[in-house]
Write a protein that holds these residues in place. Structure first.
Motif, short mmCIF file in Angstrom:
data_model
loop_
_atom_site.label_atom_id
_atom_site.label_comp_id
_atom_site.label_asym_id
_atom_site.label_seq_id
_atom_site.Cartn_x
_atom_site.Cartn_y
_atom_site.Cartn_z
N PHE A 1 -20.33 -7.76 17.93
CA PHE A 1 -20.32 -8.64 16.76
C PHE A 1 -18.94 -9.23 16.54
CE2 PHE A 1 -19.32 -8.96 12.21
CZ PHE A 1 -20.17 -10.01 11.87
N VAL A 2 -17.90 -8.39 16.56
CA VAL A 2 -16.54 -8.88 16.34
C VAL A 2 -16.13 -9.83 17.46
CG1 VAL A 2 -14.12 -8.19 16.16
CG2 VAL A 2 -15.88 -6.83 15.03
N ARG A 3 -16.50 -9.50 18.69
CA ARG A 3 -16.15 -10.35 19.82
C ARG A 3 -16.79 -11.74 19.69
NH1 ARG A 3 -18.17 -7.40 23.70
NH2 ARG A 3 -16.37 -5.99 23.68
N GLN A 4 -18.06 -11.77 19.32
CA GLN A 4 -18.74 -13.04 19.18
C GLN A 4 -18.17 -13.85 18.01
OE1 GLN A 4 -20.84 -14.20 21.37
NE2 GLN A 4 -21.00 -16.16 20.28
N PRO B 1 -20.22 11.53 8.84
CA PRO B 1 -20.47 10.12 8.47
C PRO B 1 -20.99 9.33 9.67
CG PRO B 1 -18.13 10.48 8.77
CD PRO B 1 -18.79 11.84 8.86
N LYS B 2 -21.74 8.29 9.38
CA LYS B 2 -22.28 7.45 10.43
C LYS B 2 -21.18 6.62 11.06
CE LYS B 2 -26.95 6.99 8.53
NZ LYS B 2 -27.99 6.02 8.08
N ASP B 3 -21.29 6.39 12.36
CA ASP B 3 -20.32 5.56 13.06
C ASP B 3 -20.67 4.08 12.86
OD1 ASP B 3 -18.21 4.82 14.56
OD2 ASP B 3 -18.81 5.88 16.39
N VAL B 4 -19.81 3.19 13.39
CA VAL B 4 -20.04 1.76 13.21
C VAL B 4 -21.22 1.26 14.02
CG1 VAL B 4 -17.65 1.25 12.67
CG2 VAL B 4 -18.36 1.30 15.04
N GLY B 5 -21.65 2.03 14.99
CA GLY B 5 -22.80 1.60 15.78
C GLY B 5 -22.38 0.91 17.06
N PRO B 6 -23.31 0.76 17.99
CA PRO B 6 -22.96 0.20 19.31
C PRO B 6 -22.73 -1.31 19.30
CG PRO B 6 -25.32 0.63 19.18
CD PRO B 6 -24.73 1.18 17.92
N ASN B 7 -23.12 -2.00 18.23
CA ASN B 7 -23.01 -3.46 18.20
C ASN B 7 -21.75 -3.97 17.50
OD1 ASN B 7 -25.52 -3.78 19.50
ND2 ASN B 7 -26.61 -3.59 17.55
N PHE B 8 -20.88 -3.05 17.10
CA PHE B 8 -19.68 -3.47 16.37
C PHE B 8 -18.79 -4.36 17.23
CE2 PHE B 8 -15.19 -2.72 15.36
CZ PHE B 8 -15.15 -3.18 14.06
N ASP B 9 -18.46 -3.88 18.44
CA ASP B 9 -17.59 -4.65 19.33
C ASP B 9 -18.21 -6.00 19.67
OD1 ASP B 9 -15.70 -2.68 19.33
OD2 ASP B 9 -16.35 -1.77 21.22
N TYR C 1 -15.05 -8.28 6.28
CA TYR C 1 -15.89 -7.28 6.93
C TYR C 1 -15.04 -6.19 7.59
CZ TYR C 1 -18.67 -5.18 10.65
OH TYR C 1 -19.26 -4.30 11.51
N LEU C 2 -14.00 -6.59 8.33
CA LEU C 2 -13.15 -5.61 8.99
C LEU C 2 -12.42 -4.74 7.98
CD1 LEU C 2 -11.64 -7.79 11.87
CD2 LEU C 2 -13.44 -6.07 12.04
#
Length: 519
Positions: free
Chosen positions: A340-343, A330-338, A261-262
């Motif tokens: 999601f990766v953290r969890q 282009p669209k950004d990764v969104g506010p939930n990226f950090d 994913y990353l």
């Protein structure tokens, strides 16, 4: 009409009785498809071990988070090495005070000689000469964490080899022992030979690594090595488990998917950053295709439609008729990226037994108190692995064989009346934990010693040092200070003198303050 979870109406004698466990009766809609086999402690790993090893090593090589898990576990379990501190001593019961003092002095001299000899041998411990004894400890633990287990052969050497003690260690990965070799008639299970009462008597080991068979012209040979000559370092998760599984087994799927994913997110951002904008224009049949006839005065586009446009600072570009510029957004990764990766990394850390903060390097989510609580729990796990696994399965058998060969070779001599079992007595001292709050932590140790809740010897050992060695160093420091006429506050025999200062000049009286007796 209401229906229960099993699909029945709940009326009449035909209604299903609820089982004692929801997940065990298999009638609920959520547990209906949950079917698992009944695997024994060895059956579960027999056919999966090889693939688990390959995938664990693959992730450790390629995935930075998997590599960090292995590195953090090795550095915390071993660090600079788990060192022995001899406590060999003879009983002084029934002896006079003078005879007891003499015996204690002889025992102290024997311990000092044993420590000196062992320190000299640590540089010769590796059979191939690439590591010292403590480097072998780290390598053995790395093999256990990454591949599930490590075998160590205790190789006795000849006197003419010129070693301090004729013993060297050869580390082997778990692949050297064929886990598919099972013969019930001869008490062989997963490459390990057992006797009639279930005790290990030998290991079938390949002379070369199966993965390096192409480098061995003679092919891979197999030999039965006595169990007394092998240390098997592994973590058993169930009673009766013969072989160890990689410590990353429970986190492999998440590690693999998170890495993909990353990588995909990085490629998406990379490709999005390549496009600054898009230029559209109306197609004209009589358009010149020569230099400068492209959009915004550039050369014509290539066959694939790409064109290069260089803009200088402060450019005001006049667009030709029919040309229009649209900048890429282009669209950004969104506010939930950090989040999601953290969890995801928290799940990996829990599965592998490390701290999320150490794995990710992210300390922004905690504070001093939560970090201390997390460290206390993590250090408790590390100490369990140090003494239950490394000390008992690796350090202890190596040290006993080392003492045996040191005595047989004449490098070490027992005092009169001391047995070999007495010489085996040793405390294992792992590296100390760094202070979180140095002043508070040291004051806490002092209070424990003063209140009789602990001893100075134990607290020194917790710091990773030997109390007898520390006392000898302090005595040497005091003797040197006395010879030079120096006094330090660290010398408990006397109080350091306060530094002399020049007397201050008397201050002028304050007129607003009346003299004494006139108040």
């Amino acid at each position: 009409m209401a229906m229960d979870l099993s699909g029945g109406t709940g009326f009449g004698a035909a209604a299903a009785e609820t089982g004692p466990y929801d997940v065990a009766n298999g009638s609920g809609r959520r547990s209906r498809t949950w079917r698992v086999g009944s695997y024994g402690p060895n059956t579960a790993i027999t056919y999966a071990l090889d693939e688990l090893r390959r995938k664990s090593r693959d992730q450790t090589r390629k995935n930075p988070y998997a590599g960090a898990v292995v590195d953090k576990l090795v550095s915390n379990i071993i660090g600079t090495g788990i060192a022995p501190r001899s406590i060999a001593a003879r009983s002084v019961e029934g002896l006079s005070e003078e005879a007891a003092a003499q015996r204690k002095k002889e025992d102290a001299a024997f311990r000092a000689e044993l420590q000196r000899l062992h320190l000299a041998w640590t540089d010769e411990a590796d059979a191939i000469g690439a590591h010292d004894y403590y480097g072998l400890q780290a390598l053995a633990v790395r093999g256990m964490v990454e591949g599930g287990e490590t075998f160590t052969r205790l190789r006795t050497r000849r006197p003419e080899d010129g070693l301090t003690v004729p013993l060297q260690l050869q580390l082997l990965e778990g692949d050297h022992c064929p886990h598919l070799k099972t013969d019930a008639a001869n008490n062989i299970r997963q490459g390990i030979q057992y006797n009639a009462i279930g005790r290990r008597t030998g290991y079938y080991l390949y002379r070369e690594h199966p993965g390096d068979g192409i480098l061995t012209p003679a092919g891979i040979e197999e030999a039965l090595v006595p169990a007394t000559d092998v240390c098997h370092l592994y973590r058993a998760m169930r009673p009766g488990q013969d072989r160890g599984e990689p410590w990353l087994a429970r986190a492999l799927r998440t590690l693999y998917d998170l890495d993909g994913y990353l990588d995909a997110e990085l490629v998406r951002k990379k490709n999005a950053a390549r496009f600054l904008g898009f230029i559209t224009k109306k197609i004209q049949d009589d358009l010149d295709s020569g230099p400068g006839s492209g959009v915004l005065g550039t050369d014509p586009a290539e066959d694939d439609g790409g064109a290069v446009l260089d803009l200088e600072p402060a450019t005001l570009q006049v667009l030709a008729e029919g040309e229009e510029v649209t900048f890429s957004d282009p669209k950004d990764v969104g506010p939930n990226f950090d989040m999601f990766v953290r969890q995801s990394l928290r799940g990996v850390a829990v599965a592998a037994g490390v701290l999320y903060e150490e794995l990710s390097g992210d300390y922004a989510q905690g504070n001093d108190r939560t970090l201390r609580a997390a460290l206390n729990s993590f250090r408790r796990s590390i100490e369990m692995w140090q003494f239950h696994l490394v000390v008992f399965q690796f350090c202890r058998p190596v040290f006993r064989r080392w003492v045996d060969l040191a005595l047989l070779s004449g490098a070490l001599k027992l005092p009169e009346g001391m047995t070999r079992q007495d010489a085996y007595a040793v405390n294992w001292i792992p590296p100390s934990w760094p202070y979180i709050h140095p002043v508070q932590d040291v004051e806490g140790k002092i209070l424990e010693i003063q209140s009789g809740l602990s001893t100075r010897t134990r607290k020194v050992a917790e710091g990773g040092y030997d109390a007898e060695t520390l006392d000898a160093e302090q005595r040497a420091d005091n003797d040197r200070a006395d010879a030079l006429g120096l006094v330090y506050s660290s010398d408990g025999r006397q109080k350091a003198k306060a530094p002399t200062t020049q007397p201050e000049a008397p201050s002028e009286p304050n007129p607003a303050t009346p003299p004494e007796g006139q108040q």
